[in-house]
Design a protein around this motif. Sequence first.
Motif, short mmCIF file in Angstrom:
data_model
loop_
_atom_site.label_atom_id
_atom_site.label_comp_id
_atom_site.label_asym_id
_atom_site.label_seq_id
_atom_site.Cartn_x
_atom_site.Cartn_y
_atom_site.Cartn_z
N HIS A 48 49.80 128.02 37.07
CA HIS A 48 50.61 128.78 36.10
C HIS A 48 49.66 129.40 35.07
CE1 HIS A 48 54.53 126.89 37.30
NE2 HIS A 48 53.71 125.94 37.72
N GLU A 85 59.31 117.50 43.28
CA GLU A 85 58.16 117.10 42.47
C GLU A 85 58.37 115.74 41.82
OE1 GLU A 85 57.17 120.07 39.60
OE2 GLU A 85 55.55 118.91 38.69
N ASP A 102 47.93 123.34 39.67
CA ASP A 102 49.19 123.39 38.93
C ASP A 102 48.95 123.35 37.42
OD1 ASP A 102 52.00 123.50 38.58
OD2 ASP A 102 52.09 121.33 38.35
N HIS A 160 58.76 125.44 43.53
CA HIS A 160 58.49 124.01 43.41
C HIS A 160 59.50 123.22 44.25
CE1 HIS A 160 56.88 125.66 39.58
NE2 HIS A 160 55.97 124.72 39.70
N TRP A 195 58.88 117.65 29.65
CA TRP A 195 57.67 118.47 29.43
C TRP A 195 58.04 119.95 29.49
CZ3 TRP A 195 55.05 121.53 33.21
CH2 TRP A 195 53.74 121.90 32.89
N LEU A 196 58.89 120.33 30.44
CA LEU A 196 59.32 121.73 30.52
C LEU A 196 60.11 122.12 29.27
CD1 LEU A 196 60.52 121.93 34.26
CD2 LEU A 196 58.51 123.05 33.29
N ARG A 231 61.54 130.04 39.93
CA ARG A 231 60.80 128.92 39.33
C ARG A 231 61.05 127.62 40.08
NH1 ARG A 231 58.86 128.67 33.78
NH2 ARG A 231 57.40 126.98 34.02
N HIS A 274 53.96 120.85 45.35
CA HIS A 274 54.18 119.41 45.13
C HIS A 274 54.67 118.68 46.38
CE1 HIS A 274 53.20 120.22 41.05
NE2 HIS A 274 54.18 121.10 40.97
N LEU A 327 52.02 114.16 35.10
CA LEU A 327 53.44 114.22 34.78
C LEU A 327 54.20 113.05 35.41
CD1 LEU A 327 54.03 118.09 35.10
CD2 LEU A 327 53.59 116.77 33.03
N SER A 374 48.22 117.11 38.60
CA SER A 374 49.50 117.33 37.95
C SER A 374 50.46 116.19 38.25
CB SER A 374 50.08 118.66 38.45
OG SER A 374 51.41 118.79 38.03
N LEU A 378 58.12 115.51 33.86
CA LEU A 378 58.37 116.92 34.15
C LEU A 378 59.48 117.58 33.31
CD1 LEU A 378 57.89 119.46 35.93
CD2 LEU A 378 59.60 118.54 37.48
N1 GUN Z 1 58.91 122.88 37.98
C1 GUN Z 1 59.49 123.97 37.42
N2 GUN Z 1 58.65 124.59 36.58
C2 GUN Z 1 57.50 123.90 36.61
C3 GUN Z 1 56.24 124.06 35.95
O1 GUN Z 1 56.01 124.97 35.16
N3 GUN Z 1 55.31 123.13 36.24
C4 GUN Z 1 55.53 122.11 37.10
N4 GUN Z 1 54.56 121.23 37.33
N5 GUN Z 1 56.69 121.94 37.72
C5 GUN Z 1 57.66 122.83 37.48
#
Ligand code: GUN
Length: 417
Positions: free
Chosen positions: A63, A219, A306, A216, A81-82, A189, A255, A284, A280, A78
Motif C-alpha cells: 500500500h 487475513e 503489505d 485481500h 488498525w484500519l 479493497r 494474505h 497485525l 504484516s 486489522l
Molecule cells: N484489508 C483491507 N484493507 C487493508 C489494508 O489496508 N491492509 C491490510 N493489511 N489489510 C487490509
Amino acid sequence: MHAFKGNLIWTEEPGRFRTIKDGYLLIEDGVVAGTAEKRPSGIDITDFGSSLILPGLYDLHIHAPQYMFAGLFMDDELLQWLDRHTFPLEARFSDKDFAFDAYTAFVEDLRNSCTARASIFGTIYRESTIMLMSLLEESGLHGYVGKVSMDRNSPDILREDTDEAISEEIRFLEESSSFRNVKPIITPRFIPSCTDRLLSYLGAIAKERNLPVQTHLDENPSEVEWVRELCPGSRSYADAYDSFGLMDGRSIMAHSVWVTEEEMDLLSYHDAWVAHSPSSNMNLSSGIAPVRRFMERGIKTGLATDTAGGSSLSMFRMITDAIQASKLRWRLVDDALPPLRFSEAFYLASKGGGSFFGKAGSFEPGYAADILILEDSSKDMTVLSPELSIEEKLEFYAYRSPDRKPLAKYVEGKRVI
Ligand code: GUN
Ligand code: FE
C-alpha cells in the motif's frame, strides 16, 4: 549483446539454487540471453568483481499511501488498525500536495530497495493515484497500481457512493492507459469495503477489459467472520469473490491466512495468486498462512510486504520472515507442513512472484533483464567469508543486510540504481 560478470545466483524451481562463480550473464534488448561459465568473446563486459548477481525481487502486495506510517500503530489488530489509523491517514491523500510529498518518499525508497516490480494499492482518490503512477514510471520501476474502490463501511471522507466509484474507476482506467511500465489493476479493497453492486461491476470490467485484480482474502479471524455475515449466500470468503467474477488467473489474493482446503480448491481452479505477507501477518496478529500447503497444491504464490502492515520495504526481510513464520507454524500448529528452506523462500520472492508480471525473476533465456548487483556483505562482516559458497553468501546477506542498498538494479535492462 552485453554481459555482466560476477557470482550469479538464481532459482528456476523452488528448492534448488543455480549458481555460477565468476560467471557471465548475457543480456540483449532488456532480456536475458543466457548464462555462461567462460568469457564470451566479442561483446562488452561489465565486471562486478565478487558481487552477487541475482534476479530482481517482486513485491506482490503493498500500500503506497501507508508507507509514511510504516513502523507505527502496531498495537492493534486489522479491523481496529484500519478504523483508527489507516482510514483517517489514507483520507489525507485527497490533498494533492500531501500526496505528492508522501508518494515521492515512497517511490524513492522503493527505487533504492531490491524490489524490481510491485503490485500496489493507491487510495480511492483518482488524481493522486495517477500521480503515484507517474512517479513510478519516472523511477524506472515496473508494476501495477490500483485506484482503491470503497463504497461502504468506512468514514465519509474515505468512501465513494457506488455510482461515483464506478465512474471514477472508468476515468482512472482511461487516464492510466498512457503509462508504459506501470499498469492499472482493479482494486476492490476487500469485501467489507465494497457493496455487491460495486464488486459485480468491478468483476465485469476486469473480464471485459482483461485486467488483473488485487484484493485481500482471509487475513484475520474477525474479518473472516464479518464477511460471513455480509455474504450469507456464499460458501466462503473466496467463494464470494468468485461469485462476483473477481477470481481468475490474474487475481492476487493478499494474505490467505485462514483459507480452507475448499477455498484452496477455488484458488487452484482459477489459478489465482496468493501474496504471502508474513511480516504484516505477525504485526497485525493475523496468523501464519499455510505456505507449504500452497506450494504442495501448486497454488501460485509470491511474497509481499503489505506495508504498512509490514514495517519494511525489504523483500529480503520477507524471505527470512516467511521462513521464520513457517518454522513456528510447523512447530506449533501443524507438523505435517515442513518449514520453508532458504532456497524455497528465495524462489517465492523472485520467480514465484515475478511470474505475475510476465517472464520475470529468473536468468533463464527470454526472461526480463531484472537484475540486482549486491555487494558481498560477508566480506566485511565475517572472517568465514572466503569459505562461503554463493548460496551461503546470499543467505548471509538476507539475514544480516536485508536493508542494504543494492550496488545496482536493472529493470528490463534499464539501470534504476
Ligand atoms: N484489508 C483491507 N484493507 C487493508 C489494508 O489496508 N491492509 C491490510 N493489511 N489489510 C487490509
Ligand atoms: Fe494489504
